[in-house]
Motif scaffolding. Structure first.
Motif, PDB file in Angstrom:
ATOM      1  N   SER A   1      61.600  32.464  56.431  1.00 22.36           N
ATOM      2  CA  SER A   1      61.610  33.671  57.265  1.00 22.36           C
ATOM      3  C   SER A   1      61.041  34.896  56.568  1.00 22.36           C
ATOM      4  CB  SER A   1      63.040  33.968  57.731  1.00 22.36           C
ATOM      5  OG  SER A   1      63.898  34.161  56.620  1.00 22.36           O
ATOM      6  N   MET A   2      60.959  34.893  55.237  1.00 22.31           N
ATOM      7  CA  MET A   2      60.478  36.080  54.511  1.00 22.31           C
ATOM      8  C   MET A   2      58.964  36.007  54.358  1.00 22.31           C
ATOM      9  SD  MET A   2      63.406  36.487  51.543  1.00 22.31           S
ATOM     10  CE  MET A   2      63.165  34.819  50.917  1.00 22.31           C
ATOM     11  N   VAL A   3      58.246  36.408  55.397  1.00 16.41           N
ATOM     12  CA  VAL A   3      56.794  36.257  55.431  1.00 16.41           C
ATOM     13  C   VAL A   3      56.137  37.592  55.757  1.00 16.41           C
ATOM     14  CG1 VAL A   3      54.850  35.040  56.470  1.00 16.41           C
ATOM     15  CG2 VAL A   3      57.053  33.872  56.203  1.00 16.41           C
ATOM     16  N   GLU A   4      55.151  37.958  54.957  1.00 17.72           N
ATOM     17  CA  GLU A   4      54.335  39.145  55.212  1.00 17.72           C
ATOM     18  C   GLU A   4      52.866  38.729  55.233  1.00 17.72           C
ATOM     19  OE1 GLU A   4      55.224  42.145  55.871  1.00 17.72           O
ATOM     20  OE2 GLU A   4      57.322  42.311  55.260  1.00 17.72           O
ATOM     21  N   LEU A   5      52.023  39.637  55.773  1.00 17.06           N
ATOM     22  CA  LEU A   5      50.596  39.378  55.871  1.00 17.06           C
ATOM     23  C   LEU A   5      49.815  40.517  55.234  1.00 17.06           C
ATOM     24  CD1 LEU A   5      50.414  38.264  59.618  1.00 17.06           C
ATOM     25  CD2 LEU A   5      50.729  36.799  57.617  1.00 17.06           C
ATOM     26  N   SER A   6      48.735  40.164  54.536  1.00 15.63           N
ATOM     27  CA  SER A   6      47.847  41.175  53.963  1.00 15.63           C
ATOM     28  C   SER A   6      46.417  40.852  54.348  1.00 15.63           C
ATOM     29  CB  SER A   6      47.962  41.210  52.431  1.00 15.63           C
ATOM     30  OG  SER A   6      49.234  41.671  52.026  1.00 15.63           O
ATOM     31  N   LEU A   7      45.722  41.826  54.907  1.00 13.61           N
ATOM     32  CA  LEU A   7      44.324  41.680  55.274  1.00 13.61           C
ATOM     33  C   LEU A   7      43.526  42.722  54.516  1.00 13.61           C
ATOM     34  CD1 LEU A   7      42.115  40.433  57.030  1.00 13.61           C
ATOM     35  CD2 LEU A   7      42.735  42.052  58.836  1.00 13.61           C
ATOM     36  N   ARG A   8      42.556  42.264  53.727  1.00 10.06           N
ATOM     37  CA  ARG A   8      41.808  43.182  52.872  1.00 10.06           C
ATOM     38  C   ARG A   8      40.317  42.907  52.953  1.00 10.06           C
ATOM     39  NH1 ARG A   8      44.847  45.473  47.769  1.00 10.06           N
ATOM     40  NH2 ARG A   8      46.959  45.549  48.583  1.00 10.06           N
ATOM     41  N   GLN A   9      39.561  43.925  52.597  1.00  9.54           N
ATOM     42  CA  GLN A   9      38.119  43.820  52.557  1.00  9.54           C
ATOM     43  C   GLN A   9      37.661  43.976  51.109  1.00  9.54           C
ATOM     44  OE1 GLN A   9      36.007  47.055  54.385  1.00  9.54           O
ATOM     45  NE2 GLN A   9      34.242  45.775  54.881  1.00  9.54           N
ATOM     46  N   GLY A  10      36.699  43.164  50.689  1.00 13.92           N
ATOM     47  CA  GLY A  10      36.202  43.279  49.328  1.00 13.92           C
ATOM     48  C   GLY A  10      36.197  41.957  48.607  1.00 13.92           C
ATOM     49  N   LYS A  11      36.513  41.977  47.318  1.00 15.65           N
ATOM     50  CA  LYS A  11      36.497  40.792  46.474  1.00 15.65           C
ATOM     51  C   LYS A  11      37.909  40.244  46.290  1.00 15.65           C
ATOM     52  CE  LYS A  11      32.078  41.074  45.654  1.00 15.65           C
ATOM     53  NZ  LYS A  11      31.132  40.068  46.214  1.00 15.65           N
ATOM     54  N   LEU A  12      38.028  38.919  46.270  1.00 11.25           N
ATOM     55  CA  LEU A  12      39.321  38.273  46.091  1.00 11.25           C
ATOM     56  C   LEU A  12      39.962  38.678  44.774  1.00 11.25           C
ATOM     57  CD1 LEU A  12      41.516  36.206  46.826  1.00 11.25           C
ATOM     58  CD2 LEU A  12      40.063  34.439  45.801  1.00 11.25           C
ATOM     59  N   THR A  13      39.181  38.690  43.700  1.00  6.85           N
ATOM     60  CA  THR A  13      39.754  39.012  42.395  1.00  6.85           C
ATOM     61  C   THR A  13      40.317  40.427  42.363  1.00  6.85           C
ATOM     62  OG1 THR A  13      37.513  39.565  41.633  1.00  6.85           O
ATOM     63  CG2 THR A  13      38.363  37.375  41.087  1.00  6.85           C
ATOM     64  N   ASP A  14      39.652  41.365  43.041  1.00 11.82           N
ATOM     65  CA  ASP A  14      40.156  42.739  43.092  1.00 11.82           C
ATOM     66  C   ASP A  14      41.508  42.783  43.799  1.00 11.82           C
ATOM     67  OD1 ASP A  14      37.908  43.643  41.791  1.00 11.82           O
ATOM     68  OD2 ASP A  14      36.859  44.220  43.631  1.00 11.82           O
ATOM     69  N   ALA A  15      41.637  42.042  44.897  1.00 17.54           N
ATOM     70  CA  ALA A  15      42.903  42.008  45.628  1.00 17.54           C
ATOM     71  C   ALA A  15      44.000  41.369  44.802  1.00 17.54           C
ATOM     72  CB  ALA A  15      42.719  41.263  46.947  1.00 17.54           C
TER      73      ALA A  15
ATOM     74  N   GLU B   1      37.514  29.586  40.251  1.00 13.90           N
ATOM     75  CA  GLU B   1      37.338  29.806  38.819  1.00 13.90           C
ATOM     76  C   GLU B   1      37.509  31.278  38.464  1.00 13.90           C
ATOM     77  OE1 GLU B   1      33.627  28.094  37.769  1.00 13.90           O
ATOM     78  OE2 GLU B   1      34.247  26.052  38.246  1.00 13.90           O
ATOM     79  N   GLN B   2      36.975  32.173  39.306  1.00 12.98           N
ATOM     80  CA  GLN B   2      37.133  33.601  39.067  1.00 12.98           C
ATOM     81  C   GLN B   2      38.599  34.003  39.173  1.00 12.98           C
ATOM     82  OE1 GLN B   2      34.509  35.411  41.919  1.00 12.98           O
ATOM     83  NE2 GLN B   2      32.660  34.902  40.765  1.00 12.98           N
ATOM     84  N   ALA B   3      39.304  33.434  40.150  1.00 15.03           N
ATOM     85  CA  ALA B   3      40.725  33.755  40.318  1.00 15.03           C
ATOM     86  C   ALA B   3      41.536  33.280  39.118  1.00 15.03           C
ATOM     87  CB  ALA B   3      41.255  33.134  41.606  1.00 15.03           C
ATOM     88  N   LEU B   4      41.240  32.074  38.634  1.00 15.35           N
ATOM     89  CA  LEU B   4      41.956  31.543  37.477  1.00 15.35           C
ATOM     90  C   LEU B   4      41.756  32.425  36.250  1.00 15.35           C
ATOM     91  CD1 LEU B   4      41.273  27.734  37.917  1.00 15.35           C
ATOM     92  CD2 LEU B   4      43.529  28.782  37.772  1.00 15.35           C
ATOM     93  N   GLN B   5      40.573  32.991  36.121  1.00  8.60           N
ATOM     94  CA  GLN B   5      40.294  33.862  34.983  1.00  8.60           C
ATOM     95  C   GLN B   5      40.932  35.234  35.153  1.00  8.60           C
ATOM     96  OE1 GLN B   5      36.026  33.913  34.641  1.00  8.60           O
ATOM     97  NE2 GLN B   5      35.893  31.721  34.236  1.00  8.60           N
ATOM     98  N   ALA B   6      41.118  35.668  36.403  1.00  3.31           N
ATOM     99  CA  ALA B   6      41.575  37.032  36.660  1.00  3.31           C
ATOM    100  C   ALA B   6      43.084  37.196  36.596  1.00  3.31           C
ATOM    101  CB  ALA B   6      41.063  37.513  38.027  1.00  3.31           C
TER     102      ALA B   6
END
Length: 292
Positions: free
Chosen positions: A105-119, A151-156
């Motif tokens: 039940s503890m669910v939130e949503l995030s919608l963003r524009q840009g790069k995944l690593t930045d988010a 791979e970028q996410a794993l590094q970030a």
């Protein structure tokens, strides 16, 4: 930009229409259940890679496309500037409905524009674990397209990461730990011993390499550390190709989870998470938990 009121214990699940969203949802929900943590589904729209194709959500059990289900996303500040908004909304609402259907039940949503690593970096202070799939246009043929995102996410990120590699997720009743030897592997053993997510699951401690007294003694020590933390442990030593041996053991023993280390850049991690990710991890038939 939507900023959910979450805590440092949040499980952050990165969803993408081509990244096994239902499997990522199931994996993230399992993690959130095990950790008793809130769940935040993150969709990042990169305008340079935006698509206009139809988003297929038929497998997102419990999804309801009625206006009342999308109202919260329609009202998100800044959502009107994001290309492909309706697809992102449908995807986020679909995974939220599926998570609710699965009992979380503890669910939130995030919608963003840009790069995944930045988010990911922006949300890192409130994130306990990251869950993501593969940006692949070929279900059940992972690691072929867009693996650079992973791979970028794993590094970030500095948090542990669960990578869902298939179009379905199976909650593990046991797991394999890739043990290459040395101080970094003992760090991994300690991380597993302290990992609430893995508590109570039997562990297959797998070393790919030559069997010799030193590695046998070291693995016995590692198994004892795990036993002291409450894990039942089975030691496996086998020579051969790393990915082939691990993949075969995971398949034969029907283990749906491989645990590996992000502490080191030695040969094992270089092969599994380095420049040959697209080739080798395609041969690993399970989800992968990367601990730090």
């Amino acid at each position: 930009m939507f900023q959910p009121a979450l805590t440092m214990n949040t499980v952050l699940a990165c969803v993408d229409a081509h990244g096994h969203p239902s499997a990522v949802c199931d994996g993230a929900t399992w993690v959130a259940h095990r950790l008793h943590a809130p769940l935040n589904f993150l969709q990042v729209v990169d305008e340079s890679e935006a698509h206009t194709g139809e988003t297929h959500l038929s497998d997102l059990t419990g999804y309801d496309a009625s206006p009342t289900r999308t109202q919260a996303l329609d009202a998100m500040p800044g959502s009107h500037i994001i290309g492909g908004q309706s697809h992102s909304q449908q995807l986020l609402e679909g995974v939220r409905a599926r998570a609710l259907h699965l009992g979380h039940s503890m669910v939130e949503l995030s919608l963003r524009q840009g790069k995944l690593t930045d988010a990911l970096l922006d949300l890192s202070a409130e994130t306990r674990m990251v869950v993501m799939g593969l940006h692949s246009h070929h279900l059940d043929s992972p690691w072929r397209q867009g693996s650079h995102h992973l791979e970028q996410a794993l590094q970030a990120v500095q948090q542990p990461m669960l990578v869902v590699t298939r179009s379905h997720f199976t909650p593990p009743s046991a797991f394999a730990l890739a043990y290459h030897g040395g101080a970094e592997s003992l760090q991994l053993v300690d991380a597993v011993a302290d990992c609430e997510l893995l508590q109570g699951l039997p562990c297959h401690l797998v070393h790919v390499g030559a069997r010799n007294p030193d590695i046998q003694a070291e693995m016995s020590q590692a198994a004892q550390r795990l036993a002291d933390a409450g894990f039942s442990t089975h030691i496996v030593i086998e020579s051969g190709d790393v990915a082939q041996v691990l993949g075969r053991h995971l398949t034969i023993q029907q283990l749906p989870l491989l645990v590996m280390s992000a502490f080191t850049h030695n040969g094992w991690r270089q092969k599994l998470l380095g420049t040959t990710t697209s080739t080798l991890l395609r041969r690993i038939p399970t989800s992968v938990l990367v601990l730090r």
